[in-house]
Design an enzyme around this catalytic site. Structure first.
Site, PDB file in Angstrom:
ATOM      1  N   CYS A 229      -4.858 -11.658 -20.573  1.00  0.00           N
ATOM      2  CA  CYS A 229      -5.948 -10.721 -20.282  1.00  0.00           C
ATOM      3  C   CYS A 229      -6.287  -9.915 -21.529  1.00  0.00           C
ATOM      4  O   CYS A 229      -5.395  -9.325 -22.163  1.00  0.00           O
ATOM      5  CB  CYS A 229      -5.549  -9.782 -19.151  1.00  0.00           C
ATOM      6  SG  CYS A 229      -6.829  -8.548 -18.775  1.00  0.00           S
TER       7      CYS A 229
ATOM      8  N   CYS B 231      -4.092  -1.559 -19.395  1.00  0.00           N
ATOM      9  CA  CYS B 231      -4.128  -1.661 -17.935  1.00  0.00           C
ATOM     10  C   CYS B 231      -2.982  -0.873 -17.309  1.00  0.00           C
ATOM     11  O   CYS B 231      -1.801  -1.181 -17.518  1.00  0.00           O
ATOM     12  CB  CYS B 231      -4.046  -3.123 -17.512  1.00  0.00           C
ATOM     13  SG  CYS B 231      -4.079  -3.352 -15.724  1.00  0.00           S
TER      14      CYS B 231
ATOM     15  N   CYS C  26      -8.124 -11.980 -13.897  1.00  0.00           N
ATOM     16  CA  CYS C  26      -7.629 -10.888 -13.053  1.00  0.00           C
ATOM     17  C   CYS C  26      -7.864 -11.228 -11.591  1.00  0.00           C
ATOM     18  O   CYS C  26      -8.568 -10.525 -10.868  1.00  0.00           O
ATOM     19  CB  CYS C  26      -8.329  -9.586 -13.440  1.00  0.00           C
ATOM     20  SG  CYS C  26      -7.563  -8.105 -12.752  1.00  0.00           S
TER      21      CYS C  26
ATOM     22  N   CYS D 243      -1.932 -11.834 -16.523  1.00  0.00           N
ATOM     23  CA  CYS D 243      -1.903 -10.655 -17.392  1.00  0.00           C
ATOM     24  C   CYS D 243      -1.588 -11.015 -18.846  1.00  0.00           C
ATOM     25  O   CYS D 243      -2.032 -10.319 -19.769  1.00  0.00           O
ATOM     26  CB  CYS D 243      -0.874  -9.655 -16.875  1.00  0.00           C
ATOM     27  SG  CYS D 243      -1.277  -8.998 -15.233  1.00  0.00           S
TER      28      CYS D 243
ATOM     29  N   GLU E 204     -27.366 -14.524  -7.726  1.00  0.00           N
ATOM     30  CA  GLU E 204     -26.574 -13.381  -7.299  1.00  0.00           C
ATOM     31  C   GLU E 204     -26.442 -13.326  -5.780  1.00  0.00           C
ATOM     32  O   GLU E 204     -25.380 -12.970  -5.249  1.00  0.00           O
ATOM     33  CB  GLU E 204     -27.190 -12.082  -7.829  1.00  0.00           C
ATOM     34  CG  GLU E 204     -26.958 -11.853  -9.306  1.00  0.00           C
ATOM     35  CD  GLU E 204     -25.496 -11.746  -9.648  1.00  0.00           C
ATOM     36  OE1 GLU E 204     -24.766 -10.979  -8.983  1.00  0.00           O
ATOM     37  OE2 GLU E 204     -25.046 -12.446 -10.576  1.00  0.00           O
TER      38      GLU E 204
END
Length: 363
Positions: free
Chosen positions: A203, A209, A193, A200, A38
């Site tokens: 997605c 959305c 995205c 899209c 991370e």
């Protein structure tokens, strides 16, 4: 079913089929490995991080090994990954865990955010990915996904927009399969995205959305307001002894390239000869000859650095600088190949490559 549950369910179903399931830190995802990944992934793409993560964890397989290492050992393996404060914080946090927690990571949100370099989203990701605990995340990918899905106007760096996105992130995070959901929303932002060309049509949450429905998904979120991007200039004094070795110095622990090794610097307003004489005198050396190379440019978050390397050949009293003193002499070819045991600042490799080319092209 709530809107949040519907969103999470669609994301989890997509993740099962299309998500990333075999990243190195997903194998044996203990707190240490997830934490290292991370920190490396902050402002850095997965593809770039993978080889660094594998080398890093091979050298430092657990927090005790990292805590016992010298900072130079850590910076060597970080060299090229950028944003070196991350490496310094990683090392500092490892020592806190080793010295104050008996080598065991705190597994509470409060305990994690108390460690150097761990903020709210990173702590949430560690707890969710390593331990399956329900904590929301809001890294850059999650911000983009949520801002578009809910058509949240404004720049996420403002308190109002940031607070709204945290509220939405918490609402969307499920109570089951938290680790998969956390990886899923990061994967969706990274692969579907995306910032400039969102896909899209494929997605999994496109149906709900709001940004897509408005026909302008890339309008959300707003980018950080642009500020003038100044250029700062400096001279890099590249001292070479008769053996062709170059002198480097450790930089202060804070600031750019903190803790790394670089060439001595001087004000760009100085005459090159004056800068070279001053740098050599401080080490009991004399200048034989000098010449300048083409500038090296390096971008930072808030400005661009333009460094002019001045190559200075010095008299042979080079033993005035000991390897354990304020400077260190390196074989130029080994340093150019990064075959050294210290972390080098980014411009050093570029300058050394130019020096090698000069040598090759010399008649």
């Amino acid at each position: 079913m709530t809107a949040g549950a519907s969103f999470a369910g669609a994301l989890l179903a997509w993740f099962d089929r299309h998500g990333r399931h075999d990243l190195p830190w997903q194998r044996d995802p203990d707190v240490y490995r997830v934490w290292v990944s991370e920190i490396m992934l902050q402002q850095t793409r997965v593809a770039a991080v993978i080889p660094y993560f594998e080398r890093f964890t091979a050298r430092f397989p657990d927090v005790e090994a990292l805590a016992a290492a010298e900072l130079d050992d850590v910076l060597v393996l970080w060299s090229g990954l950028g944003y070196y404060a991350r490496a310094r914080n990683l090392h500092a946090a490892a020592r806190v865990v080793a010295n104050e927690h008996g080598g065991r990571f705190p597994v509470t949100f409060e305990g994690l955010v108390a460690l150097p370099g761990i903020g709210r989203s990173t702590a949430g990701a560690i707890l969710a990915l390593a331990l399956g605990l329900r904590y929301p995340i809001l890294d850059g990918n999650a911000k983009r996904v949520l801002a578009r899905y809910h058509a949240v106007a404004g720049w996420p760096g403002t308190p109002a927009v940031g607070d709204r996105l945290w509220e939405l992130a918490d609402r969307a995070t499920p109570h089951q399969q938290v680790g998969d959901y956390t990886q899923a929303i990061m994967d969706l932002g990274a692969t579907v995205c995306t910032r400039t060309k969102p896909a899209c049509l494929v997605c999994p949450v496109a149906g709900g959305c709001r940004a897509r429905a408005a026909g302008e998904p890339t309008a959300f979120p707003l980018p950080k307001p642009r500020r003038p991007y100044p250029i700062r200039e400096t001279l890099l004094v590249v001292m070479r002894d008769p053996r062709g070795r170059v002198l480097v110095e450790r930089r202060p622990p804070a600031g750019i390239w903190g803790g790394l090794w670089s060439f001595p610097e001087a004000s760009h307003d100085l005459d090159h000869r004056d800068a070279a004489d001053a740098a050599a005198r401080r080490r009991g050396l004399r200048v034989r000859r000098l010449h300048a190379l083409a500038p090296v440019e390096h971008g930072f978050t808030h400005y661009r650095l333009r460094a002019i390397p001045v190559v200075v050949c010095v008299e042979p009293r080079s033993d005035a600088v000991a390897d354990d003193g304020p400077g260190r002499w390196l074989e130029a070819d080994a340093a150019a190949a990064a075959d050294v045991d210290i972390g080098l600042a980014a411009p050093v490799a570029a300058v050394l490559s130019r020096l090698e080319k000069e040598e090759r092209d010399r008649p």
